[in-house]
Design a protein around this motif. Sequence first.
Motif, mmCIF file in Angstrom:
data_model
loop_
_atom_site.group_PDB
_atom_site.id
_atom_site.type_symbol
_atom_site.label_atom_id
_atom_site.label_comp_id
_atom_site.label_asym_id
_atom_site.label_seq_id
_atom_site.Cartn_x
_atom_site.Cartn_y
_atom_site.Cartn_z
ATOM 1 N N PRO A 162 44.642 33.248 43.389
ATOM 2 C CA PRO A 162 45.972 33.755 43.743
ATOM 3 C C PRO A 162 46.029 34.092 45.245
ATOM 4 C CG PRO A 162 45.068 34.952 41.862
ATOM 5 C CD PRO A 162 43.984 34.089 42.389
ATOM 6 N N SER A 163 47.177 33.869 45.836
ATOM 7 C CA SER A 163 47.337 34.123 47.272
ATOM 8 C C SER A 163 47.254 35.620 47.573
ATOM 9 C CB SER A 163 48.698 33.584 47.715
ATOM 10 O OG SER A 163 48.868 33.827 49.091
ATOM 11 N N CYS A 164 46.593 35.949 48.680
ATOM 12 C CA CYS A 164 46.540 37.348 49.104
ATOM 13 C C CYS A 164 46.134 37.417 50.573
ATOM 14 C CB CYS A 164 45.551 38.152 48.244
ATOM 15 S SG CYS A 164 43.830 37.687 48.478
ATOM 16 N N TYR A 206 44.259 38.077 39.637
ATOM 17 C CA TYR A 206 43.902 38.725 40.908
ATOM 18 C C TYR A 206 43.109 40.013 40.695
ATOM 19 C CZ TYR A 206 44.484 41.171 45.369
ATOM 20 O OH TYR A 206 44.255 41.874 46.530
ATOM 21 N N GLN A 207 43.541 40.837 39.759
ATOM 22 C CA GLN A 207 42.867 42.111 39.511
ATOM 23 C C GLN A 207 41.429 41.897 39.040
ATOM 24 O OE1 GLN A 207 44.179 45.132 40.488
ATOM 25 N NE2 GLN A 207 42.029 45.656 40.169
ATOM 26 N N CYS A 210 39.233 41.006 41.980
ATOM 27 C CA CYS A 210 38.876 42.215 42.732
ATOM 28 C C CYS A 210 37.822 43.044 41.998
ATOM 29 C CB CYS A 210 40.117 43.069 42.988
ATOM 30 S SG CYS A 210 41.289 42.293 44.119
ATOM 31 N N ASN A 211 37.947 43.112 40.667
ATOM 32 C CA ASN A 211 37.015 43.912 39.860
ATOM 33 C C ASN A 211 35.601 43.322 39.831
ATOM 34 O OD1 ASN A 211 39.144 45.558 39.254
ATOM 35 N ND2 ASN A 211 39.452 44.788 37.179
ATOM 36 N N ASN A 212 35.515 41.992 40.040
ATOM 37 C CA ASN A 212 34.217 41.318 39.919
ATOM 38 C C ASN A 212 33.605 40.901 41.255
ATOM 39 O OD1 ASN A 212 33.518 40.977 36.919
ATOM 40 N ND2 ASN A 212 35.678 40.398 36.980
ATOM 41 N N LEU A 213 34.146 41.402 42.356
ATOM 42 C CA LEU A 213 33.538 41.131 43.669
ATOM 43 C C LEU A 213 32.130 41.729 43.673
ATOM 44 C CD1 LEU A 213 36.453 42.096 46.105
ATOM 45 C CD2 LEU A 213 35.669 39.773 45.604
ATOM 46 N N ASN A 214 31.143 40.922 44.027
ATOM 47 C CA ASN A 214 29.759 41.425 44.007
ATOM 48 C C ASN A 214 28.876 40.557 44.896
ATOM 49 O OD1 ASN A 214 27.272 42.580 43.310
ATOM 50 N ND2 ASN A 214 27.888 42.883 41.186
ATOM 51 N N ASN A 215 27.992 41.201 45.642
ATOM 52 C CA ASN A 215 27.078 40.507 46.547
ATOM 53 C C ASN A 215 25.749 41.262 46.527
ATOM 54 O OD1 ASN A 215 25.619 39.558 48.742
ATOM 55 N ND2 ASN A 215 27.316 39.661 50.194
ATOM 56 N N VAL A 216 24.703 40.640 45.989
ATOM 57 C CA VAL A 216 23.415 41.345 45.840
ATOM 58 C C VAL A 216 22.736 41.639 47.188
ATOM 59 C CG1 VAL A 216 22.977 40.447 43.520
ATOM 60 C CG2 VAL A 216 22.041 39.230 45.497
#
Length: 288
Positions: A162-164, A206-207, A210-216
């Motif tokens: 989704p665009s943001c 979109y939500q 955002c909820n699953n953004l993750n970077n080890v």
Amino acid sequence: MKVFVKAPAKINLSLDVLYKRDDGYHELEMVMTTIDLADRLELTLLEESEIRISSQSRYVPDDERNLAFQAAKLLKQKFQVEKGVEISIEKNIPVAAGLAGGSSDAAATLRGLNKLWGLSLSIEELAEIGAEIGSDVSFCVYGGTALAKGRGEKIKLLPTPPSCWVILAKPPIGVSTTEVYNKLNLNEISHPNTNLMVQAIKEKNYQAICNNLNNVLENVTLSEYPEVKQIKEHMEKFGADGVLMSGSGPTVFALIQHDSRKERVYNSLKGFCRQVFAVRLLGTNHLS
């Protein structure tokens, strides 16, 4: 004859390190997408058999250290191209920022030279050649949004998210990717759920993205560089929908859908950090 090519930056929506391989590289699983912050390359055909690099940025090397140079040299050798090229790079992506600026320049060079030198290679063939240059080059050849595995060379294209708005802030420090990987303790990391991120993108949720953004890699860089942690906390405090560090850092990005909130986060960062950008999520690939 000239060819003009855009080289967009990428951000990691998810970055997981599964294990260290026998060849010394790490086995990765990443979801990446392109954003509307791009270097611009002008490729000029030369009759003489040489590769020249020029740029207005003093941070861009004009020799073998430059990934665009390496891309041109590799194509030249593989296909015995007699002619040469002058590559002029207008640098807009911050260097050593976790945004794949150099890799994207290399990918754009491969796409541009395919036209300029009349090689008629498919995008799949170009991506395969890109894997010989660097981990993110294959993805950058395709652009858009993708799930990348292996060292980053195994690409599965995904739909456009989704665009943001994407607000990026890069503190005035350099981060060594090698050092970050060396300090990563594979026994202690909490792995992202990559499948949930892929599903969220496919459902254009979109939500859930955002909820699953993750970077080890984030915890390593945040503990070593407090200024990166400070930027992340600042973005969260000012109401970003989702915040994550890209790659091994030090750039942190915020995803925001509403214009008013975008202005608030962007303006609050301007006095806080010199390199701040407000761009749109691109997410469209170079196949079209």
